[in-house]
Design a protein around this motif. Structure first.
Motif, PDB file in Angstrom:
ATOM      1  N   ARG A 110       0.873  -1.187   0.000  1.00  0.00           N
ATOM      2  CA  ARG A 110       0.000   0.000   0.000  1.00  0.00           C
ATOM      3  C   ARG A 110       0.904   1.229   0.000  1.00  0.00           C
ATOM      4  N   VAL A 124       1.610  -4.981  10.440  1.00  0.00           N
ATOM      5  CA  VAL A 124       1.585  -5.651   9.135  1.00  0.00           C
ATOM      6  C   VAL A 124       0.890  -4.779   8.068  1.00  0.00           C
ATOM      7  N   TRP A 132       6.807  -7.862   4.982  1.00  0.00           N
ATOM      8  CA  TRP A 132       5.347  -8.041   5.047  1.00  0.00           C
ATOM      9  C   TRP A 132       4.985  -9.520   4.905  1.00  0.00           C
ATOM     10  N   ARG A 136       3.179 -11.397   7.924  1.00  0.00           N
ATOM     11  CA  ARG A 136       1.799 -11.831   7.664  1.00  0.00           C
ATOM     12  C   ARG A 136       1.681 -13.342   7.859  1.00  0.00           C
ATOM     13  N   ILE A 317     -13.337   1.021  12.794  1.00  0.00           N
ATOM     14  CA  ILE A 317     -14.110   0.284  11.788  1.00  0.00           C
ATOM     15  C   ILE A 317     -15.215  -0.530  12.447  1.00  0.00           C
ATOM     16  N   PHE A 382      -8.831   1.587  -0.356  1.00  0.00           N
ATOM     17  CA  PHE A 382      -7.504   1.069  -0.016  1.00  0.00           C
ATOM     18  C   PHE A 382      -6.668   1.084  -1.277  1.00  0.00           C
ATOM     19  N   ARG A 384      -2.927   0.146  -3.688  1.00  0.00           N
ATOM     20  CA  ARG A 384      -1.778  -0.695  -4.024  1.00  0.00           C
ATOM     21  C   ARG A 384      -0.850   0.172  -4.878  1.00  0.00           C
ATOM     22  N   PRO A 443     -15.757  -5.286   1.151  1.00  0.00           N
ATOM     23  CA  PRO A 443     -15.615  -4.515   2.402  1.00  0.00           C
ATOM     24  C   PRO A 443     -14.342  -4.866   3.156  1.00  0.00           C
ATOM     25  N   PHE A 444     -13.764  -6.034   2.850  1.00  0.00           N
ATOM     26  CA  PHE A 444     -12.527  -6.445   3.526  1.00  0.00           C
ATOM     27  C   PHE A 444     -11.340  -6.448   2.562  1.00  0.00           C
ATOM     28  N   GLY A 445     -11.464  -5.750   1.452  1.00  0.00           N
ATOM     29  CA  GLY A 445     -10.394  -5.781   0.462  1.00  0.00           C
ATOM     30  C   GLY A 445     -10.355  -7.149  -0.192  1.00  0.00           C
ATOM     31  N   GLY A 446      -9.203  -7.530  -0.735  1.00  0.00           N
ATOM     32  CA  GLY A 446      -9.153  -8.834  -1.381  1.00  0.00           C
ATOM     33  C   GLY A 446      -7.745  -9.222  -1.784  1.00  0.00           C
ATOM     34  N   ARG A 449      -3.373  -9.675   0.134  1.00  0.00           N
ATOM     35  CA  ARG A 449      -3.193  -8.599   1.113  1.00  0.00           C
ATOM     36  C   ARG A 449      -4.529  -8.114   1.674  1.00  0.00           C
ATOM     37  N   CYS A 451      -7.969  -8.110   4.174  1.00  0.00           N
ATOM     38  CA  CYS A 451      -8.032  -7.973   5.639  1.00  0.00           C
ATOM     39  C   CYS A 451      -7.688  -9.285   6.335  1.00  0.00           C
TER      40      CYS A 451
HETATM   41  C1  HEM Z   1     -15.681  -5.125  10.270  1.00  0.00           C
HETATM   42  C2  HEM Z   1     -14.395  -5.091  10.519  1.00  0.00           C
HETATM   43  C3  HEM Z   1     -13.286  -4.868   9.530  1.00  0.00           C
HETATM   44  C4  HEM Z   1     -13.317  -4.416   8.230  1.00  0.00           C
HETATM   45  C5  HEM Z   1     -14.540  -3.986   7.424  1.00  0.00           C
HETATM   46  C6  HEM Z   1     -11.945  -4.407   7.740  1.00  0.00           C
HETATM   47  C7  HEM Z   1     -11.567  -3.998   6.487  1.00  0.00           C
HETATM   48  C8  HEM Z   1     -10.266  -4.007   6.005  1.00  0.00           C
HETATM   49  C9  HEM Z   1      -9.857  -3.574   4.690  1.00  0.00           C
HETATM   50  C10 HEM Z   1     -10.755  -3.024   3.598  1.00  0.00           C
HETATM   51  C11 HEM Z   1      -8.525  -3.744   4.604  1.00  0.00           C
HETATM   52  C12 HEM Z   1      -7.645  -3.434   3.380  1.00  0.00           C
HETATM   53  C13 HEM Z   1      -7.576  -4.707   2.580  1.00  0.00           C
HETATM   54  C14 HEM Z   1      -6.819  -4.594   1.297  1.00  0.00           C
HETATM   55  O1  HEM Z   1      -5.927  -3.732   1.172  1.00  0.00           O
HETATM   56  O2  HEM Z   1      -7.107  -5.406   0.388  1.00  0.00           O
HETATM   57  C15 HEM Z   1      -8.073  -4.295   5.845  1.00  0.00           C
HETATM   58  C16 HEM Z   1      -6.770  -4.644   6.122  1.00  0.00           C
HETATM   59  C17 HEM Z   1      -6.381  -5.209   7.287  1.00  0.00           C
HETATM   60  N1  HEM Z   1      -7.170  -5.478   8.392  1.00  0.00           N
HETATM   61 FE1  HEM Z   1      -9.158  -5.272   8.526  1.00  0.00          FE
HETATM   62  N2  HEM Z   1     -11.123  -4.835   8.746  1.00  0.00           N
HETATM   63  C18 HEM Z   1     -11.895  -5.139   9.850  1.00  0.00           C
HETATM   64  C19 HEM Z   1     -11.453  -5.598  11.072  1.00  0.00           C
HETATM   65  C20 HEM Z   1     -10.171  -5.908  11.366  1.00  0.00           C
HETATM   66  C21 HEM Z   1      -9.699  -6.370  12.637  1.00  0.00           C
HETATM   67  C22 HEM Z   1     -10.550  -6.573  13.892  1.00  0.00           C
HETATM   68  C23 HEM Z   1      -8.365  -6.588  12.506  1.00  0.00           C
HETATM   69  C24 HEM Z   1      -7.337  -7.087  13.487  1.00  0.00           C
HETATM   70  C25 HEM Z   1      -7.246  -7.027  14.660  1.00  0.00           C
HETATM   71  C26 HEM Z   1      -8.003  -6.281  11.147  1.00  0.00           C
HETATM   72  C27 HEM Z   1      -6.749  -6.432  10.624  1.00  0.00           C
HETATM   73  C28 HEM Z   1      -6.385  -6.042   9.351  1.00  0.00           C
HETATM   74  C29 HEM Z   1      -5.028  -6.164   8.851  1.00  0.00           C
HETATM   75  C30 HEM Z   1      -3.841  -6.747   9.573  1.00  0.00           C
HETATM   76  C31 HEM Z   1      -5.036  -5.641   7.561  1.00  0.00           C
HETATM   77  C32 HEM Z   1      -3.827  -5.508   6.629  1.00  0.00           C
HETATM   78  C33 HEM Z   1      -3.471  -6.818   6.023  1.00  0.00           C
HETATM   79  C34 HEM Z   1      -2.169  -6.764   5.257  1.00  0.00           C
HETATM   80  O3  HEM Z   1      -1.692  -5.688   4.923  1.00  0.00           O
HETATM   81  O4  HEM Z   1      -1.622  -7.843   5.016  1.00  0.00           O
HETATM   82  N3  HEM Z   1      -9.115  -5.866  10.481  1.00  0.00           N
HETATM   83  N4  HEM Z   1      -9.157  -4.451   6.692  1.00  0.00           N
END
Ligand code: HEM
Length: 505
Positions: A110, A124, A132, A136, A317, A382, A384, A443-446, A449, A451
Motif C-alpha cells: 500500500r 503488518v 510483510w 503476515r 471500523i 484502499f 496498491r 468490504p474487507f479488500g481482497g 493482502r 483484511c
Molecule cells: C468489520 C471489521 C473490519 C473491516 C470492514 C476491515 C476492512 C479491512 C480492509 C478493507 C482492509 C484493506 C484490505 C486490502 O488492502 O485489500 C483491511 C486490512 C487489514 N485489516 Fe481489517 N477490517 C476489519 C477488522 C479488522 C480487525 C478486527 C483486525 C485485526 C485485529 C483487522 C486487521 C487487518 C489487517 C492486519 C489488515 C492488513 C493486512 C495486510 O496488509 O496484510 N481488520 N481491513
C-alpha cells in the motif's frame, strides 16, 4: 565611463536579482503544474487540478462523496492528484481483480505517506515486500478458528459491560447516541484482547489506556502543513519527519511498555494459565517453539506493532459497523423482527457460545451484517502501489503509480447492485452469493493482502449484536437522523452519531 562604471554595479546587481526572481517564478509556475500531465498521458480522465494542491479541494466533503462523483463523471477508471501525487481510481471488477490477485507480485504494497512512526510502521498494515510476507505468514495463526473461539468469553465480557450501561436508557426510554456507547465498548475490547487489560472505559474515562487511545486518535497534521507537504513532498516530508514528536513518542511508549509489562508477567506463568487473548495469540505466533532455542519471528517492536494493529485496523471500523447496523435495523423494523426470531431460536438451541455454531447457525445475522457493509463499508478505500511498469487490460500503469480501489462506488453501482440505496439483506442469501460477479463486494479488500482480521472483526460484530438484541430492540425516535449523514475523512462513519431509543425485550 567612470560615472557609468560607478552606476553599472548597482544596476547589474538589480538586474541579476530581478532575473533570478523571474527565473524562480517561472520555475515555480512550471513546478506548480508540472506533475499534472501524467494522467492525461495515460488517457485517464480526472477533475481539473489546481496549481500545487492538485485536486485537494475536490475532497473537501470527504472521500466517499468524491469517489461517487468520480465514478459518476469519469467512469470506473479515473484519477486525481493529491498535491503532486497521482492516484488512479478503479471501481471496475475485472481491473480490481488484476490488481489484487492476477498481478499481485507487482502490487504488493500500500502507499505510505512517509510520516508514519512506530508502532504503526511495525504493524503488518504498513510493512512492505519481504518483511510483510514474513510477518503476515507468522501472524496468520493468531486468527485461526481455535484462537478466535478462545477470545469469545473476553468479547462477551465487554458486551455485558455495554449492556449494563445501556440498561438505564432502556429503562428511561431516553434517546441517546449509541455510537458513543460503541466507542467505549470497542475501546474495552481492544484493551482486553490486544493489551491484556480488562477495563470499563465508560466508567473509567481517566484510565491511562483510555487517555492514550484518545491521544492516539487525536493526532492529525494541521491543514497548512498538509498543503505544504502535498505541494513540496520531497522537501517537506524529510523536514516534517525531523519535527519533535514528543506527544506521539509518549503515546508509543505507553503502549509499548504496557505490552512489555503484560508479556513479562505472562512469561512467569505456565502456558495453560495465560490469558487467551489476541496479544497471547501474537506472542504464540511469533515463536517457533518453546524453550531456550525458541526463534522469534517478530521483534519486540513488531509485537507492539501488531497489538496496535487492533487499534488502527479494528477500533474505528468496528465502532462504525455496529453503528451502521444499529441504524439500519432501527429504520427497518421488519428485518429486525426476522433477526430477533433467528437469535431467539439460536439461544434456544445453543447453551454456550462457540465459534463454530456462531459461524454456521446465524445465516440471517450474517446477511444483515454483510448488507450493512455493502451499504456503508467503513474501510471504503484502499491502495496498491505499482512496483514496475505494466499493462492491465490494455491500460498502461507506470512504476510508482498508486491504484486506489473505490469500494463505495463499487458497492453502489446499480449494474452490480440494483437499487443500491435500499437496505436488503436478501442480497446475501447463499444462492445470491454463489452467482455474484467476483470482485463486486470488497468490504474487507481482497487477494493475498486482504483484511487479515476479517473473521475476528465479524465475530466481534456478531457477538455484540447477538448480546444487544437478546435484551433490547432498536427503535427510531424524533432525534434519529434519516437519511444518515456520513463523514469520510478517514473511515466512513456517521457524521453526527446515531441517535436511537432502545426498548427492553
Ligand atoms: C468489520 C471489521 C473490519 C473491516 C470492514 C476491515 C476492512 C479491512 C480492509 C478493507 C482492509 C484493506 C484490505 C486490502 O488492502 O485489500 C483491511 C486490512 C487489514 N485489516 Fe481489517 N477490517 C476489519 C477488522 C479488522 C480487525 C478486527 C483486525 C485485526 C485485529 C483487522 C486487521 C487487518 C489487517 C492486519 C489488515 C492488513 C493486512 C495486510 O496488509 O496484510 N481488520 N481491513
Amino acid at each position: 565611463m567612470q560615472v557609468l562604471g560607478l552606476f553599472s554595479l548597482p544596476v547589474s546587481g538589480l538586474t541579476v536579482t530581478v532575473t533570478l526572481l523571474a527565473v524562480f517564478l517561472v520555475l515555480l509556475k512550471w513546478y506548480s503544474t508540472s506533475a499534472f500531465s501524467r494522467l492525461e498521458k495515460l488517457g485517464i480522465r480526472h477533475p481539473k487540478p489546481f496549481p500545487f494542491i492538485g485536486n485537494l479541494t475536490f475532497f473537501h466533503q470527504g472521500f466517499w462523496e468524491a469517489h461517487l462523483e468520480l465514478r459518476h463523471q469519469y467512469g470506473p477508471l479515473s484519477g486525481y492528484y493529491l498535491g503532486r501525487r497521482m492516484f488512479i481510481v478503479i471501481s471496475e471488477p475485472d481491473m480490481i481483480e488484476q490488481v489484487l490477485v492476477e498481478n499481485f507480485s507487482n502490487f504488493t504494497n500500500r502507499i505510505a505517506s512517509g510520516l508514519e512512526s512506530k508502532p504503526v510502521t511495525d504493524s503488518v498494515l504498513f510493512l512492505r515486500d519481504r518483511r510483510w510476507t514474513e510477518v503476515r505468514s507468522a501472524l496468520t495463526s493468531a486468527f485461526s478458528p481455535e484462537k478466535l473461539n478462545e477470545m469469545i468469553p473476553l468479547i462477551s465480557h465487554s458486551c455485558q459491560v455495554l449492556l449494563a450501561h445501556l440498561q438505564s436508557f432502556a429503562d428511561s426510554g431516553e434517546a441517546f447516541d449509541i455510537q458513543k456507547s460503541y466507542c467505549s465498548f470497542t475501546t474495552d475490547v481492544v484493551a482486553s484482547l490486544a493489551f491484556g487489560t480488562q477495563l470499563d472505559s465508560q466508567e473509567e474515562p481517566t484510565h491511562p489506556f483510555v487517555q492514550h487511545c484518545h491521544r492516539f486518535f487525536a493526532f492529525s497534521i494541521p491543514r497548512a502543513l498538509l498543503v505544504l507537504i502535498l505541494s513540496f513532498p520531497s522537501v517537506m516530508v524529510p523536514l516534517a519527519r525531523m519535527l519533535p514528536k514528543k506527544q506521539w513518542e509518549e503515546v508509543a511508549h505507553y503502549f509499548s511498555s504496557l505490552v512489555g509489562t503484560v508479556t513479562a508477567a505472562r512469561e512467569q506463568q505456565a502456558r495453560g494459565e495465560r490469558r487467551k487473548d489476541f496479544l497471547q495469540a501474537i506472542l504464540d505466533s511469533s515463536l517457533d517453539e518453546e524453550g531456550p532455542k525458541a526463534t522469534r519471528h517478530l521483534t519486540e517492536d513488531e509485537v507492539v506493532g501488531q497489538a496496535s494493529l487492533f487499534l488502527i485496523a479494528g477500533y474505528e471500523i468496528i465502532t462504525n459497523t455496529l453503528s451502521f447496523a444499529t441504524y439500519l435495523l432501527a429504520t427497518h423494523p421488519k428485518y429486525q423482527e426476522r433477526l430477533l426470531a433467528e437469535l431467539d431460536a439460536f439461544h434456544g438451541a445453543h447453551g454456550s457460545l462457540e465459534y463454530y455454531s456462531l459461524q454456521k447457525s446465524l445465516p440471517y445475522l450474517d446477511m444483515v451484517i454483510l448488507e450493512t457493509l455493502r451499504m456503508y463499508p467503513p474501510a471504503f478505500r484502499f491502495t496498491r502501489e505499482a512496483t514496475r511498469d505494466c499493462e492491465l487490460l490494455g491500460q498502461r500503469i507506470p512504476a510508482g503509480a498508486v491504484l486506489e480501489v473505490a469500494v463505495g462506488a463499487l458497492h453502489h453501482d446499480p449494474e452490480f447492485w440494483p437499487n443500491p440505496e435500499i437496505f436488503d439483506p436478501e442480497r446475501f442469501t447463499a444462492e445470491a452469493q454463489q452467482i455474484r460477479r467476483p470482485f463486486t463486494y470488497l468490504p474487507f479488500g481482497g487477494g493475498p493482502r486482504g483484511c487479515l482480521g476479517m473473521q475476528l472483526g465479524l465475530l466481534e460484530v456478531k457477538l455484540t449484536l447477538l448480546h444487544m438484541l437478546s435484551k433490547f430492540r432498536f427503535q427510531v425516535c424524533p432525534k434519529t437522523q434519516i437519511p444518515l449523514q456520513l463523514k469520510s475523512k478517514a473511515a466512513l462513519g456517521p457524521k453526527d452519531g446515531v441517535y436511537i431509543k432502545i426498548v427492553p425485550r
